[in-house]
Design a protein around this motif. Structure first.
Motif, mmCIF file in Angstrom:
data_model
loop_
_atom_site.group_PDB
_atom_site.id
_atom_site.type_symbol
_atom_site.label_atom_id
_atom_site.label_comp_id
_atom_site.label_asym_id
_atom_site.label_seq_id
_atom_site.Cartn_x
_atom_site.Cartn_y
_atom_site.Cartn_z
ATOM 1 N N GLU A 171 0.834 -1.210 0.000
ATOM 2 C CA GLU A 171 0.000 0.000 0.000
ATOM 3 C C GLU A 171 0.865 1.254 0.000
ATOM 4 O O GLU A 171 0.558 2.238 -0.672
ATOM 5 N N ALA A 172 1.978 1.236 0.741
ATOM 6 C CA ALA A 172 2.896 2.385 0.774
ATOM 7 C C ALA A 172 3.469 2.641 -0.619
ATOM 8 O O ALA A 172 3.598 3.795 -1.041
ATOM 9 N N ARG A 173 3.807 1.583 -1.338
ATOM 10 C CA ARG A 173 4.314 1.746 -2.707
ATOM 11 C C ARG A 173 3.253 2.367 -3.611
ATOM 12 O O ARG A 173 3.558 3.204 -4.457
ATOM 13 N N GLU A 174 1.998 1.947 -3.431
ATOM 14 C CA GLU A 174 0.898 2.510 -4.213
ATOM 15 C C GLU A 174 0.768 4.018 -3.964
ATOM 16 O O GLU A 174 0.342 4.758 -4.848
ATOM 17 N N LEU A 175 1.129 4.453 -2.786
ATOM 18 C CA LEU A 175 1.057 5.876 -2.437
ATOM 19 C C LEU A 175 2.300 6.649 -2.866
ATOM 20 O O LEU A 175 2.426 7.826 -2.568
ATOM 21 N N GLY A 176 3.235 5.978 -3.519
ATOM 22 C CA GLY A 176 4.429 6.644 -4.029
ATOM 23 C C GLY A 176 5.591 6.711 -3.058
ATOM 24 O O GLY A 176 6.525 7.482 -3.272
ATOM 25 N N LEU A 177 5.554 5.925 -2.016
ATOM 26 C CA LEU A 177 6.662 5.895 -1.063
ATOM 27 C C LEU A 177 7.688 4.843 -1.485
ATOM 28 O O LEU A 177 7.320 3.790 -2.004
ATOM 29 N N GLY A 178 8.959 5.137 -1.248
ATOM 30 C CA GLY A 178 9.983 4.112 -1.368
ATOM 31 C C GLY A 178 9.889 3.228 -0.142
ATOM 32 O O GLY A 178 9.654 3.733 0.961
ATOM 33 N N VAL A 179 10.033 1.930 -0.306
ATOM 34 C CA VAL A 179 9.833 1.013 0.812
ATOM 35 C C VAL A 179 10.962 -0.004 0.871
ATOM 36 O O VAL A 179 11.369 -0.558 -0.143
ATOM 37 N N ILE A 180 11.451 -0.233 2.077
ATOM 38 C CA ILE A 180 12.352 -1.352 2.351
ATOM 39 C C ILE A 180 11.646 -2.180 3.411
ATOM 40 O O ILE A 180 11.291 -1.669 4.477
ATOM 41 N N GLU A 181 11.412 -3.447 3.101
ATOM 42 C CA GLU A 181 10.697 -4.324 4.032
ATOM 43 C C GLU A 181 11.685 -5.039 4.959
ATOM 44 O O GLU A 181 12.756 -5.447 4.521
ATOM 45 N N TYR A 182 11.294 -5.169 6.204
ATOM 46 C CA TYR A 182 12.055 -5.927 7.197
ATOM 47 C C TYR A 182 11.133 -7.001 7.769
ATOM 48 O O TYR A 182 10.658 -6.892 8.908
ATOM 49 N N PRO A 183 10.842 -8.059 6.977
ATOM 50 C CA PRO A 183 9.871 -9.063 7.435
ATOM 51 C C PRO A 183 10.304 -9.800 8.696
ATOM 52 O O PRO A 183 9.462 -10.191 9.500
ATOM 53 N N ASP A 184 11.603 -9.973 8.896
ATOM 54 C CA ASP A 184 12.057 -10.672 10.098
ATOM 55 C C ASP A 184 11.792 -9.854 11.354
ATOM 56 O O ASP A 184 11.603 -10.399 12.433
ATOM 57 N N ARG A 185 11.754 -8.516 11.215
ATOM 58 C CA ARG A 185 11.495 -7.643 12.367
ATOM 59 C C ARG A 185 10.107 -7.019 12.299
ATOM 60 O O ARG A 185 9.731 -6.236 13.167
ATOM 61 N N GLN A 186 9.346 -7.355 11.258
ATOM 62 C CA GLN A 186 7.950 -6.970 11.103
ATOM 63 C C GLN A 186 7.708 -5.462 11.132
ATOM 64 O O GLN A 186 6.826 -4.968 11.829
ATOM 65 N N PHE A 187 8.511 -4.728 10.354
ATOM 66 C CA PHE A 187 8.226 -3.326 10.134
ATOM 67 C C PHE A 187 8.679 -2.962 8.740
ATOM 68 O O PHE A 187 9.372 -3.724 8.064
ATOM 69 N N ASP A 188 8.260 -1.786 8.300
ATOM 70 C CA ASP A 188 8.648 -1.286 6.985
ATOM 71 C C ASP A 188 9.318 0.067 7.141
ATOM 72 O O ASP A 188 8.918 0.878 7.993
ATOM 73 N N HIS A 189 10.334 0.289 6.309
ATOM 74 C CA HIS A 189 11.004 1.577 6.214
ATOM 75 C C HIS A 189 10.384 2.261 5.001
ATOM 76 O O HIS A 189 10.384 1.695 3.907
#
Length: 194
Positions: A171-189
């Motif tokens: 959803e963040a990507r759809e809003l035009g944000l750059g995203v780095i996922e941290y699935p092991d720590r369960q948050f997104d940058h």
């Protein structure tokens, strides 16, 4: 004989009292549930309409149990101070170092604040900011890269309790944000490239 009659009378009265109380409380619980449901419907009806172009799919939990539901922050939740947007205080984006800076080594990018607010509105539930702007010392402590967007107020780390981080990232990507996922720590940058 009078004593026996009094005891029997008291026992009968006590049994009747218990039965009436049980019937009363058994009928009271469904009424409260119905009142709560009606109150929820009234509150829902009073909420402003949210523009949604497509319904969001129900988040699927991976079979390996990789989704960790983060709890909401412990009370008291700060509710005073300047607001960054409708649902976020500026304090939520402040540097959380141990006093190396005044909390604001750089200003937060207004475009980032708008898009994080839009992300929160997409899910219509709290989004928790775990890191906003950082001073160089704090960035080094958390293992951030040397030229991190956090240093200039163009990035935030976040999660949405109950929503898998990959759904938040999409959803963040759809809003035009750059995203780095941290699935092991369960948050997104999320970040705004400038």
């Amino acid at each position: 004989m009078n004593i026996i009659h009094k005891r029997i009378g008291r026992s009968i009265f006590f049994i009747i009292f218990i039965l009436v109380a049980c019937i009363f409380f058994a009928n009271l619980v469904p009424v409260r549930e119905a009142e709560t449901q009606e109150a929820g419907e009234i509150q829902q009806a009073q909420l402003p309409p949210v523009l949604v172009t497509e319904p969001l799919p129900e988040p699927e939990r991976p079979p390996d149990g990789a989704v960790i539901d983060h709890p909401l922050p412990e009370d008291p939740i700060i509710t005073d101070g300047p607001w960054a947007s409708a649902h976020f205080l500026m304090a939520e984006y402040a540097c959380d170092c141990a006093g190396y800076c005044d909390g604001w080594p750089a200003e937060m990018d207004p475009e980032l604040l708008e898009r994080v607010e839009a992300l929160r509105c997409c899910f219509d539930r709290p989004v928790i900011i775990t890191s906003g702007v950082r001073c160089e010392e704090r960035n080094a402590e958390v293992g951030g890269i040397e030229n991190s967007w956090h240093l200039s107020g163009h990035a935030a780390d976040l999660y949405c309790p109950g929503v898998p981080c990959d759904v938040v990232a999409a959803e963040a990507r759809e809003l035009g944000l750059g995203v780095i996922e941290y699935p092991d720590r369960q948050f997104d940058h999320v970040e705004i490239w400038k």
